[in-house]
Design a protein around this motif. Sequence first.
Motif, PDB file in Angstrom:
ATOM      1  N   GLN A 358     -14.346  52.038  23.319  1.00 13.97           N
ATOM      2  CA  GLN A 358     -15.006  52.501  24.539  1.00 13.97           C
ATOM      3  C   GLN A 358     -16.149  51.523  24.814  1.00 13.97           C
ATOM      4  O   GLN A 358     -17.142  51.502  24.096  1.00 13.97           O
ATOM      5  CB  GLN A 358     -15.531  53.930  24.381  1.00 13.97           C
ATOM      6  CG  GLN A 358     -14.429  54.952  24.154  1.00 13.97           C
ATOM      7  CD  GLN A 358     -14.963  56.364  24.141  1.00 13.97           C
ATOM      8  OE1 GLN A 358     -15.665  56.783  25.050  1.00 13.97           O
ATOM      9  NE2 GLN A 358     -14.615  57.120  23.101  1.00 13.97           N
ATOM     10  N   ALA A 360     -19.083  49.529  27.107  1.00 12.02           N
ATOM     11  CA  ALA A 360     -20.092  49.652  28.170  1.00 12.02           C
ATOM     12  C   ALA A 360     -20.690  48.272  28.432  1.00 12.02           C
ATOM     13  O   ALA A 360     -21.000  47.534  27.498  1.00 12.02           O
ATOM     14  CB  ALA A 360     -21.196  50.631  27.761  1.00 12.02           C
ATOM     15  N   TYR A 361     -20.838  47.927  29.729  1.00 11.72           N
ATOM     16  CA  TYR A 361     -21.303  46.603  30.124  1.00 11.72           C
ATOM     17  C   TYR A 361     -22.684  46.671  30.773  1.00 11.72           C
ATOM     18  O   TYR A 361     -22.976  47.585  31.539  1.00 11.72           O
ATOM     19  CB  TYR A 361     -20.342  45.958  31.126  1.00 11.72           C
ATOM     20  CG  TYR A 361     -19.063  45.433  30.524  1.00 11.72           C
ATOM     21  CD1 TYR A 361     -18.977  44.122  30.083  1.00 11.72           C
ATOM     22  CD2 TYR A 361     -17.946  46.257  30.404  1.00 11.72           C
ATOM     23  CE1 TYR A 361     -17.796  43.637  29.532  1.00 11.72           C
ATOM     24  CE2 TYR A 361     -16.759  45.778  29.861  1.00 11.72           C
ATOM     25  CZ  TYR A 361     -16.694  44.464  29.421  1.00 11.72           C
ATOM     26  OH  TYR A 361     -15.539  43.996  28.881  1.00 11.72           O
ATOM     27  N   GLN A 368     -24.034  46.198  39.287  1.00 16.34           N
ATOM     28  CA  GLN A 368     -23.650  47.604  39.190  1.00 16.34           C
ATOM     29  C   GLN A 368     -24.590  48.505  39.988  1.00 16.34           C
ATOM     30  O   GLN A 368     -24.382  49.710  40.054  1.00 16.34           O
ATOM     31  CB  GLN A 368     -23.664  48.036  37.721  1.00 16.34           C
ATOM     32  CG  GLN A 368     -22.725  47.221  36.836  1.00 16.34           C
ATOM     33  CD  GLN A 368     -23.008  47.449  35.361  1.00 16.34           C
ATOM     34  OE1 GLN A 368     -23.601  48.445  34.990  1.00 16.34           O
ATOM     35  NE2 GLN A 368     -22.593  46.514  34.527  1.00 16.34           N
ATOM     36  N   LYS A 428     -28.516  53.710  32.971  1.00 21.43           N
ATOM     37  CA  LYS A 428     -27.133  53.917  33.419  1.00 21.43           C
ATOM     38  C   LYS A 428     -26.159  53.605  32.282  1.00 21.43           C
ATOM     39  O   LYS A 428     -25.177  54.326  32.060  1.00 21.43           O
ATOM     40  CB  LYS A 428     -26.861  53.016  34.626  1.00 21.43           C
ATOM     41  CG  LYS A 428     -25.521  53.216  35.314  1.00 21.43           C
ATOM     42  CD  LYS A 428     -25.429  52.306  36.527  1.00 21.43           C
ATOM     43  CE  LYS A 428     -24.076  52.411  37.216  1.00 21.43           C
ATOM     44  NZ  LYS A 428     -23.876  53.703  37.886  1.00 21.43           N
ATOM     45  N   LEU A 429     -26.450  52.532  31.553  1.00 19.52           N
ATOM     46  CA  LEU A 429     -25.585  52.109  30.454  1.00 19.52           C
ATOM     47  C   LEU A 429     -25.564  53.136  29.323  1.00 19.52           C
ATOM     48  O   LEU A 429     -24.499  53.527  28.833  1.00 19.52           O
ATOM     49  CB  LEU A 429     -26.075  50.755  29.918  1.00 19.52           C
ATOM     50  CG  LEU A 429     -25.299  50.154  28.743  1.00 19.52           C
ATOM     51  CD1 LEU A 429     -24.014  49.508  29.238  1.00 19.52           C
ATOM     52  CD2 LEU A 429     -26.151  49.124  28.020  1.00 19.52           C
ATOM     53  N   LYS A 432     -23.642  56.831  29.189  1.00 17.08           N
ATOM     54  CA  LYS A 432     -22.211  57.009  28.926  1.00 17.08           C
ATOM     55  C   LYS A 432     -21.902  56.641  27.480  1.00 17.08           C
ATOM     56  O   LYS A 432     -22.381  55.621  26.976  1.00 17.08           O
ATOM     57  CB  LYS A 432     -21.397  56.135  29.885  1.00 17.08           C
ATOM     58  CG  LYS A 432     -21.539  56.559  31.349  1.00 17.08           C
ATOM     59  CD  LYS A 432     -20.770  55.636  32.275  1.00 17.08           C
ATOM     60  CE  LYS A 432     -20.784  56.172  33.707  1.00 17.08           C
ATOM     61  NZ  LYS A 432     -22.135  56.362  34.235  1.00 17.08           N
ATOM     62  N   ALA A 434     -20.373  55.062  24.244  1.00 12.04           N
ATOM     63  CA  ALA A 434     -19.711  53.782  24.011  1.00 12.04           C
ATOM     64  C   ALA A 434     -19.795  53.434  22.534  1.00 12.04           C
ATOM     65  O   ALA A 434     -20.776  53.769  21.862  1.00 12.04           O
ATOM     66  CB  ALA A 434     -20.361  52.681  24.845  1.00 12.04           C
ATOM     67  N   ILE A 437     -20.887  47.797  22.960  1.00 12.62           N
ATOM     68  CA  ILE A 437     -21.829  47.521  24.046  1.00 12.62           C
ATOM     69  C   ILE A 437     -21.872  46.012  24.281  1.00 12.62           C
ATOM     70  O   ILE A 437     -22.033  45.227  23.348  1.00 12.62           O
ATOM     71  CB  ILE A 437     -23.237  48.048  23.713  1.00 12.62           C
ATOM     72  CG1 ILE A 437     -23.236  49.583  23.694  1.00 12.62           C
ATOM     73  CG2 ILE A 437     -24.262  47.555  24.723  1.00 12.62           C
ATOM     74  CD1 ILE A 437     -24.583  50.183  23.357  1.00 12.62           C
TER      75      ILE A 437
END
Length: 604
Positions: A358, A360-361, A368, A428-429, A432, A434, A437
């Motif tokens: 999973q 996350a960027y 974004q 924001k990152l 969620k 993850a 990363i």
Amino acid sequence: MPLVTLDNLTIAFRGPALLDGVSAVIEPGQKIGLLGRNGAGKSTLMKLIAGEVLPDSGRCVLAEGVHVARLEQEIPPELEGIDIAGASVDEVIRSGWRPTGEHDDWRQDKEVERLLRELRLDPTAKFADLSVGLKRRTLLGRAVLGRPDLLLLDEPTNHLDLAAIEHLESVLKAWPTALLFVTHDREFLRRVATRILEIDRGRLFDWSCDYDAFLERKEQALAAEEKQNALFDKRLAEEERWIRQGIKARRTRNEGRVRALKALRVEHGLRREREGKANLVIQEADRSGALVARAENVSFRYEGADEPAFVGLTTTLMRGDKVGVIGPNGAGKTTLLRTLLGELRPTSGAVRLGTNLQVAYFDQLRGQLDDAQTAEQAVADGYDTIKIAGGTRHIIGYLRDFLFTPDRARTPIQFLSGGERNRLLLAKLFAKPANVIVLDEPTNDLDAETLELLEDRLTDYDGTLLVVSHDRAFLNNVVTSTLVFEDGNVKEYDGGYDDWVRQRRAAPVAEVAEAPKPVVKEEPAKPQAAKKLGFKEKRELESLPATIEKLESQLAELHTRMADPAFYKSAPEVIAAAQAEAGALQSQLDTAYQRWEELEAIGG
């Protein structure tokens, strides 16, 4: 005579004053690092000095004839005297020229030619088509072309690669006129600044020392402030208890004590508390498989490109690895990450991905974020609450952890500062879950305290981390290995930035040591004779311990003198001379140690 004098200067927009009755002077030739939390007023102070905004009260006085140039934090939509949309790199740089009199054209051509060479810029390229990093380099060339008496740089290392940052360091260390700069790059600050100014809660503190001394003295000052506030609050609480006792507090003989209590209340009301630290919590997903990705002899070339982005990459990424990616701008670092994580199919070779990934960027260009949205909308996707760590939190409360007040959380993103945008991306990152990363230049515009907290959280993170960064201190503090674009390939090294530099310097020596020895058919004993010490070398080897001891003693004595806080109240030229002497002694000591080891190896 001072170049700039700030006299009881005050400016405010909304809320408390950014600068509240501050005073300071900037002298010729000083190299000043300007520090402060995001939104403290650093850019505003630069605009005041440049004459772009006016203070609400007080004065900002420039000496007669002083020329000021400023490099902005963001790429400006327009430049005075030039059509930035259609201009070439050469034209943008030349627009910063300040006529000086005779032979102007010849001198301008020579200066522009030198800058284009040093900044590695194509003079014919269209400015509008350049990457952000190349645009920043072009605007830097424009700012320095006219040799301003005072150069103002707002985050000059943003979007520059390591080679460009190191070159900029060398230029600014030798810069002949005054320099005032804001930067998040602690190594850059450490190597360039000889004086620190700090904006804190509307006040401007002149620390008159280098960055390392500032860190130590700031910590002591904060501890003293905390103790003083605690004593004040205790006294105020005691007086409040006394006033509540009733009639005896209003007797004539106690009127003075009542007035003193009122004064204490006013003083407490005027006190501006120090802004708290961000509370960064990384929300981890279920664990990935032990293997995250394995690349075997992977190469990638974009269709139609003359050269591949990279070739021959072989590496294994395991759960919990923290990998830094280093390389020049445009080398293909983002392409490498996308290929390694299966988003791009390699031109040759194979990539095997692990299970339950999973990802996350974090995007360095903040693509974004929608400028029309508020911070609240960007993180919550239109909802009032957000799920964090198995529970539910109101979005405003969550954003408070990232230092957004309710007002700032409801502010359109287009009005947020660079540092606030980066904090919003982190919010924001981390909202969620993850277990992998990916961070692309996460340190840009973050203040030092938020940056250090981010380092702590990433160090404790149990998942896998891939980070592209030109921040040397960040790489040293976070990553455990690096993938580096060099010599047309991607090479893997253990450790962070300093470890890469050390291993890179040692590589040629190792190659020589491992090279096959030449076959000598005649007089095989002669090569051995070359390894013996001559008479002069023996004398040199015998004298080196005493030389090293003397240099260490001189350096220790100088460091003791410089460690005294009173030392930094000396004249700037005295401080600069001592720092230069320390650097020279350290260089001599390093050379002596290296020579000692060489002679010991031969004679041993």
